[in-house]
Design a protein around this motif. Structure first.
Motif, PDB file in Angstrom:
ATOM      1  N   UNK A   1       4.692 -32.378 -39.522  1.00  0.00           N
ATOM      2  CA  UNK A   1       4.184 -33.003 -40.746  1.00  0.00           C
ATOM      3  C   UNK A   1       3.494 -31.992 -41.655  1.00  0.00           C
ATOM      4  N   UNK A   2       4.093 -30.826 -41.757  1.00  0.00           N
ATOM      5  CA  UNK A   2       3.581 -29.801 -42.656  1.00  0.00           C
ATOM      6  C   UNK A   2       2.440 -28.973 -42.101  1.00  0.00           C
ATOM      7  N   UNK A   3       2.004 -29.251 -40.868  1.00  0.00           N
ATOM      8  CA  UNK A   3       0.918 -28.494 -40.244  1.00  0.00           C
ATOM      9  C   UNK A   3       1.505 -27.516 -39.229  1.00  0.00           C
ATOM     10  N   UNK A   4       1.161 -26.245 -39.376  1.00  0.00           N
ATOM     11  CA  UNK A   4       1.619 -25.226 -38.434  1.00  0.00           C
ATOM     12  C   UNK A   4       0.721 -25.228 -37.201  1.00  0.00           C
ATOM     13  N   UNK A   5       1.339 -25.255 -36.034  1.00  0.00           N
ATOM     14  CA  UNK A   5       0.627 -25.139 -34.764  1.00  0.00           C
ATOM     15  C   UNK A   5       1.067 -23.832 -34.123  1.00  0.00           C
ATOM     16  N   UNK A   6       0.167 -22.853 -34.110  1.00  0.00           N
ATOM     17  CA  UNK A   6       0.476 -21.537 -33.565  1.00  0.00           C
ATOM     18  C   UNK A   6      -0.251 -21.371 -32.237  1.00  0.00           C
ATOM     19  N   UNK A   7       0.518 -21.118 -31.184  1.00  0.00           N
ATOM     20  CA  UNK A   7      -0.048 -21.022 -29.845  1.00  0.00           C
ATOM     21  C   UNK A   7      -0.039 -19.570 -29.374  1.00  0.00           C
ATOM     22  N   UNK A   8      -1.169 -19.151 -28.817  1.00  0.00           N
ATOM     23  CA  UNK A   8      -1.339 -17.781 -28.339  1.00  0.00           C
ATOM     24  C   UNK A   8      -1.546 -17.815 -26.833  1.00  0.00           C
ATOM     25  N   UNK A   9      -0.726 -17.044 -26.103  1.00  0.00           N
ATOM     26  CA  UNK A   9      -0.808 -17.009 -24.650  1.00  0.00           C
ATOM     27  C   UNK A   9      -1.143 -15.617 -24.119  1.00  0.00           C
ATOM     28  N   UNK A  10      -1.360 -14.661 -25.014  1.00  0.00           N
ATOM     29  CA  UNK A  10      -1.589 -13.276 -24.604  1.00  0.00           C
ATOM     30  C   UNK A  10      -2.953 -12.786 -25.076  1.00  0.00           C
ATOM     31  N   UNK A  11      -3.537 -11.864 -24.317  1.00  0.00           N
ATOM     32  CA  UNK A  11      -4.822 -11.225 -24.628  1.00  0.00           C
ATOM     33  C   UNK A  11      -5.922 -12.259 -24.890  1.00  0.00           C
ATOM     34  N   UNK A  12      -5.887 -13.345 -24.136  1.00  0.00           N
ATOM     35  CA  UNK A  12      -6.803 -14.459 -24.382  1.00  0.00           C
ATOM     36  C   UNK A  12      -8.260 -14.088 -24.121  1.00  0.00           C
ATOM     37  N   UNK A  13      -8.521 -13.376 -23.042  1.00  0.00           N
ATOM     38  CA  UNK A  13      -9.908 -13.020 -22.736  1.00  0.00           C
ATOM     39  C   UNK A  13     -10.505 -12.151 -23.835  1.00  0.00           C
ATOM     40  N   UNK A  14      -9.704 -11.234 -24.373  1.00  0.00           N
ATOM     41  CA  UNK A  14     -10.196 -10.388 -25.462  1.00  0.00           C
ATOM     42  C   UNK A  14     -10.468 -11.216 -26.713  1.00  0.00           C
ATOM     43  N   UNK A  15      -9.553 -12.111 -27.046  1.00  0.00           N
ATOM     44  CA  UNK A  15      -9.739 -12.950 -28.234  1.00  0.00           C
ATOM     45  C   UNK A  15     -10.997 -13.796 -28.107  1.00  0.00           C
ATOM     46  N   UNK A  16     -11.177 -14.430 -26.946  1.00  0.00           N
ATOM     47  CA  UNK A  16     -12.321 -15.322 -26.753  1.00  0.00           C
ATOM     48  C   UNK A  16     -13.646 -14.567 -26.663  1.00  0.00           C
ATOM     49  N   UNK A  17     -13.595 -13.257 -26.483  1.00  0.00           N
ATOM     50  CA  UNK A  17     -14.836 -12.480 -26.499  1.00  0.00           C
ATOM     51  C   UNK A  17     -15.370 -12.314 -27.921  1.00  0.00           C
ATOM     52  N   UNK A  18     -14.530 -12.586 -28.923  1.00  0.00           N
ATOM     53  CA  UNK A  18     -14.946 -12.480 -30.325  1.00  0.00           C
ATOM     54  C   UNK A  18     -15.298 -13.836 -30.939  1.00  0.00           C
ATOM     55  N   UNK A  19     -14.844 -14.925 -30.350  1.00  0.00           N
ATOM     56  CA  UNK A  19     -15.104 -16.246 -30.928  1.00  0.00           C
ATOM     57  C   UNK A  19     -16.533 -16.695 -30.636  1.00  0.00           C
TER      58      UNK A  19
END
Length: 466
Positions: A278-296
């Protein structure tokens, strides 16, 4: 002659353009860089476009994915277009129709380099991600404002404080106006209401600077260093993302933001999985998750070890000729027989130690490529198709990267300028090293002979004589 359909997206140093739009810009004389792949160093690089062509031809639609089950991640291309794939651990070019007939896999790029020198803008990057998802920038001729909006609840407190602190540091005195208001909407037929907090800066300067970045978002991200890129993703995730089922999911209502998220991921060596509902992009990330979550600041989670990886290679195309040496516990032979993909981490752990020699396999694993399934949809149409030629010192380096409808970066070959000209029904002589072109003076010089615009010359396409 190999060509792509006009709606195909191509990443340039100025952002994404359709092949049709890029062709028009090049015809106007604009100088643009696109992504290419260096076959010697097995890494991507930015290159100049030196020629382009357009013609009408039959194009087929193919679906590209790891699972082979996608219905929408498509690419429209001529069936004779040469694609890149691995065969016996060597990178080769092969016509798409042959890859389809042989049920083989093609190469997808999984990392893109920065353009020129990377800039360190960690706080600004996080701030942009947050405001683009949970705020807005309003700029007029004589005034402007920046607004950041959040539900003022305890789980978002650190997120709100971080955005406010970064904005104050970068644009002092920061947000000078706060207000609480009730907002509402309709969700699945139910009316919902809630109270939100607006942080507002009523100054034109910050609005103008942030609007400039927003209008050139992909180009700006291409110039960020790695830590700043992580921060941009973190700001977006804290604004409109979540951690669920051992993956980060980001929801973007505008395609420009979705493009920026894709480019950010690819700069970090991540290939996101994308869908649109419905016009909304859902982008899923499965890599480098621990690094990403260290910045959130808002979105957190416990990352579990995945049984299956995301960087996969086709067993049949990588191991068929050395199967007797690499048949780990009898499993690889079955993977080859069933034409399956194998996780690179399992190859490194189980197969590489027993593989001799190891160098070829190590080069494949260390390349910025992975392999995806490709399947024809059955649809074919007559349409205008386009080709682009980049600077290259070898045949294998004549390539560039195109993107599918869901932003998967696929490595494709380009046609030589002479082939493009032939497809257009034009006579062409290429590789004229002695020629010196004066675009402004509308003339060219060869060995002291000056030829001006409007003068008649003859070309012999067989001998190359001018």
């Amino acid at each position: 002659m190999t060509c792509i359909a006009g709606e195909t997206l191509i990443l340039t140093n100025r952002g994404f353009f359709s092949a049709e739009k890029l062709f028009d810009l090049l015809k106007k004389g604009e100088k643009i860089l696109i992504l290419s792949y260096d076959s010697n160093f097995l890494s991507p690089k930015w290159k100049k476009i030196i020629a382009t062509g357009k013609r009408k031809a039959e194009a087929i639609e193919v679906l590209i994915s790891q699972s082979g089950r996608t219905k929408y991640n498509s690419l429209k291309i001529t069936p004779d277009h040469k694609m890149y794939t691995f065969y016996d651990r060597q990178l080769i070019k092969k016509p798409l129709e042959e890859i389809l007939n042989d049920k083989e896999f093609l190469c997808v790029l999984d990392k893109i380099p920065s353009i020129e020198k990377s800039e360190k803008q960690e706080k600004l990057a996080y701030l942009m991600g947050a405001i683009l998802t949970d705020g807005y920038i309003n700029l007029k001729k004589t005034k402007g404002n920046v607004t950041f909006t959040q539900k003022n609840v305890s789980e978002k407190e650190e997120f709100i404080q971080t955005v406010s602190s970064y904005f104050s540091e970068l644009f002092p005195p920061g947000f000078t106006f706060k207000r609480s208001r009730v907002t509402g909407g309709i969700l699945r037929g139910r009316k919902i209401e809630g109270e939100v907090l607006d942080l507002i800066c009523f100054r034109k300067g910050p609005a103008a600077e942030l609007k400039q970045i927003k209008d050139n978002l992909v180009s700006w991200i291409l110039g960020l260093d790695e830590i700043s890129t992580f921060n941009f993703l973190a700001g977006v995730i804290d604004g409109d993302g979540t951690f669920f089922n051992n993956r980060v999911m980001i929801f973007a209502s505008k395609e420009e933001l979705a493009q920026a998220i894709v480019v950010s991921c690819l700069k970090l060596g991540i290939v996101p999985q994308g869908t649109v509902n419905r016009g909304i992009y859902n982008l899923q990330i499965l890599e480098r998750l621990e690094e990403i979550l260290s910045y959130t600041k808002r979105v957190k989670g416990n990352v579990k070890e995945r049984f299956y990886g995301t960087k996969l290679f086709a067993a049949k195309q990588i191991f068929s000729d050395i199967l007797d040496k690499t048949n780990y516990q009898g499993r690889i032979r079955e993977c080859v027989r069933r034409n399956l993909l194998i996780d690179s981490e399992k190859i490194i752990r189980d197969i590489l130690p027993v593989c001799n020699p190891k160098e070829e396999l190590k080069k494949v694993l260390e390349s910025n490529l992975r392999m995806y399934r490709v399947k024809k949809t059955g649809k074919s149409t007559q349409t205008y198709v386009y080709n682009f030629e980049v600077e290259a010192s070898s045949e294998m380096d004549k390539n560039y990267v195109v993107f599918t409808r869901r932003y998967t970066p696929v490595l494709v070959s380009n046609s030589h300028a002479a082939v493009v000209a032939r497809g257009m029904g034009k006579c062409a002589v290429v590789g004229c090293e002695a020629i010196r072109v004066d675009e402004h003076g509308k003339k060219f010089t060869v060995n002291g002979v000056i030829v001006s615009e409007g003068e008649l010359i003859s070309l012999n396409g067989n001998t190359g004589e001018v």
